[in-house]
Enzyme design. Structure first.
Site, PDB file in Angstrom:
ATOM      1  N   THR A  48       0.826  -1.206   0.000  1.00  0.00           N
ATOM      2  CA  THR A  48       0.000   0.000   0.000  1.00  0.00           C
ATOM      3  C   THR A  48       0.862   1.259   0.000  1.00  0.00           C
ATOM      4  OG1 THR A  48      -0.090   0.016   2.401  1.00  0.00           O
ATOM      5  CG2 THR A  48      -1.888  -1.109   1.281  1.00  0.00           C
ATOM      6  N   SER A  80      31.546  -5.431   6.988  1.00  0.00           N
ATOM      7  CA  SER A  80      30.376  -6.003   7.643  1.00  0.00           C
ATOM      8  C   SER A  80      30.724  -7.377   8.194  1.00  0.00           C
ATOM      9  CB  SER A  80      29.218  -6.139   6.649  1.00  0.00           C
ATOM     10  OG  SER A  80      28.194  -6.952   7.208  1.00  0.00           O
ATOM     11  N   GLY A 134      17.297 -10.428   3.719  1.00  0.00           N
ATOM     12  CA  GLY A 134      16.390 -10.906   2.676  1.00  0.00           C
ATOM     13  C   GLY A 134      15.236 -11.715   3.229  1.00  0.00           C
ATOM     14  N   LEU A 137      12.280  -8.653   6.608  1.00  0.00           N
ATOM     15  CA  LEU A 137      12.239  -7.936   7.889  1.00  0.00           C
ATOM     16  C   LEU A 137      13.047  -6.651   7.803  1.00  0.00           C
ATOM     17  CD1 LEU A 137      12.525 -11.028  10.255  1.00  0.00           C
ATOM     18  CD2 LEU A 137      10.469  -9.886   9.391  1.00  0.00           C
ATOM     19  N   SER A 138      13.411  -6.308   6.579  1.00  0.00           N
ATOM     20  CA  SER A 138      13.997  -5.017   6.276  1.00  0.00           C
ATOM     21  C   SER A 138      15.394  -4.805   6.850  1.00  0.00           C
ATOM     22  CB  SER A 138      13.058  -3.910   6.735  1.00  0.00           C
ATOM     23  OG  SER A 138      13.032  -2.949   5.739  1.00  0.00           O
ATOM     24  N   SER A 139      16.256  -5.770   6.605  1.00  0.00           N
ATOM     25  CA  SER A 139      17.660  -5.547   6.962  1.00  0.00           C
ATOM     26  C   SER A 139      18.225  -4.385   6.153  1.00  0.00           C
ATOM     27  CB  SER A 139      18.482  -6.818   6.711  1.00  0.00           C
ATOM     28  OG  SER A 139      18.609  -7.096   5.326  1.00  0.00           O
ATOM     29  N   GLU A 177      18.230   3.656  -1.407  1.00  0.00           N
ATOM     30  CA  GLU A 177      17.878   2.290  -1.823  1.00  0.00           C
ATOM     31  C   GLU A 177      17.366   2.263  -3.263  1.00  0.00           C
ATOM     32  OE1 GLU A 177      16.262  -0.151   1.214  1.00  0.00           O
ATOM     33  OE2 GLU A 177      15.510  -1.662  -0.184  1.00  0.00           O
ATOM     34  N   ASP A 189       9.449   0.792   5.152  1.00  0.00           N
ATOM     35  CA  ASP A 189      10.515   0.176   5.939  1.00  0.00           C
ATOM     36  C   ASP A 189      11.365   1.234   6.642  1.00  0.00           C
ATOM     37  OD1 ASP A 189       9.500  -1.908   4.493  1.00  0.00           O
ATOM     38  OD2 ASP A 189      11.313  -2.263   3.309  1.00  0.00           O
TER      39      ASP A 189
HETATM   40  P1  ADP Z   1      15.485  -7.312   3.474  1.00  0.00           P
HETATM   41  O1  ADP Z   1      15.510  -5.825   3.573  1.00  0.00           O
HETATM   42  O2  ADP Z   1      14.115  -7.863   3.422  1.00  0.00           O
HETATM   43  O3  ADP Z   1      16.319  -7.996   4.490  1.00  0.00           O
HETATM   44  P2  ADP Z   1      16.734  -6.704   0.977  1.00  0.00           P
HETATM   45  O4  ADP Z   1      17.012  -7.512  -0.241  1.00  0.00           O
HETATM   46  O5  ADP Z   1      15.925  -5.479   0.842  1.00  0.00           O
HETATM   47  O6  ADP Z   1      16.119  -7.687   2.059  1.00  0.00           O
HETATM   48  O7  ADP Z   1      18.112  -6.264   1.624  1.00  0.00           O
HETATM   49  C1  ADP Z   1      19.113  -7.205   1.884  1.00  0.00           C
HETATM   50  C2  ADP Z   1      20.450  -6.659   1.422  1.00  0.00           C
HETATM   51  O8  ADP Z   1      20.854  -5.577   2.284  1.00  0.00           O
HETATM   52  C3  ADP Z   1      21.558  -7.666   1.512  1.00  0.00           C
HETATM   53  O9  ADP Z   1      21.635  -8.439   0.333  1.00  0.00           O
HETATM   54  C4  ADP Z   1      22.778  -6.781   1.663  1.00  0.00           C
HETATM   55  O10 ADP Z   1      23.173  -6.255   0.410  1.00  0.00           O
HETATM   56  C5  ADP Z   1      22.243  -5.621   2.479  1.00  0.00           C
HETATM   57  N1  ADP Z   1      22.484  -5.807   3.921  1.00  0.00           N
HETATM   58  C6  ADP Z   1      21.562  -5.808   4.896  1.00  0.00           C
HETATM   59  N2  ADP Z   1      22.129  -5.986   6.113  1.00  0.00           N
HETATM   60  C7  ADP Z   1      23.452  -6.098   5.898  1.00  0.00           C
HETATM   61  C8  ADP Z   1      24.597  -6.313   6.761  1.00  0.00           C
HETATM   62  N3  ADP Z   1      24.464  -6.455   8.075  1.00  0.00           N
HETATM   63  N4  ADP Z   1      25.815  -6.390   6.171  1.00  0.00           N
HETATM   64  C9  ADP Z   1      25.954  -6.274   4.836  1.00  0.00           C
HETATM   65  N5  ADP Z   1      24.929  -6.075   3.994  1.00  0.00           N
HETATM   66  C10 ADP Z   1      23.689  -5.989   4.501  1.00  0.00           C
HETATM   67 MG    MG Z   2      14.699  -4.483   2.152  1.00  0.00          MG
END
Ligand code: ADP
Ligand code: MG
Length: 401
Positions: A48, A80, A134, A137-139, A177, A189
């Site tokens: 949304t 990282s 991935g 959960l928005s890493s 992003e 997010d």
């Molecule tokens: P989500 O946000 O759902 O986890 P995304 O595909 O949007 O999935 O983002 C994941 C990407 O963000 C990873 O492939 C990497 O490139 C980057 N990323 C996230 N956290 C880290 C981390 N702690 N160290 C290195 N890269 C990270």
């Molecule tokens: Mg993401």
């Protein structure tokens, strides 16, 4: 069935110390400061955000930690604990299409702040995280937001102190992003990671960017998050195609966003019926029906949250999942099985969360039953021959700091 795998949230003080150590070991100097930002789960309101709609995320206790040191030149060097080697770029050379890899999410934040007129030098940063990658959960937003507050603090930009400033930081993270990392994201997010409040869900109105903080502490219920471990990729064109269909439908309907169409109608059913009559493609009709009904469900869920009516909240989660599965077609078998198994094991509501095509599901379960429900889900995954899922629980946690 093997015992379910749990992903605990890390303790903040230890984690900040650990990321500072990683920084010192890698760069041979001490850090200027350490910061962190949460991942998020969206309780309801999916796909949304780019339609001017409503979403209702909470920040997770699971966070990304960063140690930062400013440089005098424009070099950016990153490490990282979840990556390999040192990622390097010259901030002066960063532009859409010029960089790739995980560092682009971070260098993109600095680039976006420069575009906003701030003077941002190069920097070194070390990252560590307990937000699964991935997993929906928005890493990615946690990564961006941790650096955004870091740069804001170290450079004295003055944005982190109030919600207006934080929404500017969130906007910079979105541009990082979208434009530098090249991943489509609608803004929910980053808002959750930067603008949430401890103990509260973030009622986000994506039309005007306004937020309300709604206490989230379910009575006699708890939230179980299921990382399906199904391969998740929003970069393969599915997300972009959903967005494009919505944009095209809004153009046919003559409104800036599908939210405008909903708000102009007497109710969601009338909005769906009148859109159906004007759209000539069945796929577009179903996509639009999801968006219109999902915004409406999110509004109802916000009311249910305020009223403490968890049964109503759970029923809305179930309806959201069905709509995402049947009309928006963004679930995968792992998400459907997770949701069905959780419900069969006693969840009062369950749904996929995040963009879909893999990632995570959430279940609202009777307090104290998360382990039992997790076992049932793990068992169902084993029976289907799926990769074993992982589980976490979280209360509504605080924002990037
Ligand atoms: P989500 O946000 O759902 O986890 P995304 O595909 O949007 O999935 O983002 C994941 C990407 O963000 C990873 O492939 C990497 O490139 C980057 N990323 C996230 N956290 C880290 C981390 N702690 N160290 C290195 N890269 C990270
Ligand atoms: Mg993401």
């Amino acid at each position: 069935t093997p015992a379910p795998q749990w992903l605990p949230a890390w303790e903040t003080t230890d984690s900040l110390a650990r990321v500072a150590t990683l920084f010192e070991r890698t760069f041979g100097a001490s850090t200027d400061g350490t910061f962190s930002a949460p991942g998020r789960v969206n309780l309801i309101g999916e796909h949304t955000d780019y339609n001017g709609g409503l979403a209702l995320p909470i920040a997770l206790e699971h966070r990304t930690y960063v140690a930062v040191r400013l440089r005098e030149d424009s070099l950016v060097r990153l490490v990282s604990a979840q990556g390999e080697g040192v990622w390097e770029a010259d901030l002066d050379a960063v532009a859409p299409g010029a960089v790739s890899g995980w560092g682009s999410y971070l260098v993109g934040v600095a680039w976006a702040l420069r575009q906003d007129g701030f003077t941002v030098p190069g920097f070194e940063a070390a990252v560590d995280s307990c937000v699964p990658f991935g997993a929906g959960l928005s890493s990615s937003a946690a990564l961006e937001a941790s650096l955004a507050v870091g740069l804001d603090t170290l450079l004295g930009l003055g944005l982190g102190g109030d919600d207006d400033g934080r929404s500017r930081l969130a906007a910079a993270c979105v541009r990082a992003e979208n434009e530098i990392a090249g991943a489509a994201t609608g803004g929910m997010d980053q808002a959750a990671s930067l603008r949430a409040q401890d103990g509260h869900a973030l009622a986000l109105d994506c039309l005007d960017g306004s937020v309300r903080h709604e206490p989230f502490a379910p009575v006699d219920r708890e939230l179980l998050v299921i990382d399906t471990r199904a391969p998740h990729s929003l970069n393969d064109g599915q997300y972009a195609s959903r967005r494009a269909t919505c944009d095209a439908a809004a153009a046919v309907l003559g409104v800036p966003t599908l939210r405008h169409w909903l708000d102009a109608a007497t109710d969601a059913a009338a909005a769906v019926a009148s859109a159906d009559a004007l759209l000539d493609d069945d796929v577009a009709r179903r996509r639009v029906r999801h968006v219109l009904t999902e915004i409406d469900r999110t509004r109802q869920a916000h009311d249910a949250l305020r009223a403490g009516d968890w049964d109503a909240f759970g029923a809305l989660m179930d309806a959201s999942h069905a709509s995402l599965r049947d009309d928006y077609e963004v679930t995968v078998p792992e998400l459907d099985v997770a949701v069905e198994a959780a419900r069969a094991a006693g969840a009062v509501g369950a749904r996929m969360t995040g963009g879909g095509f893999g990632g995570s599901a959430i279940a609202l379960v009777p307090a104290g039953t998360s382990h039992e429900v997790a076992h049932a889900v793990a068992q169902a995954f084993a029976e289907h021959g799926f990769t074993s899922p992982a589980f976490l629980t979280s209360r509504a946690a605080g924002p990037a700091a």
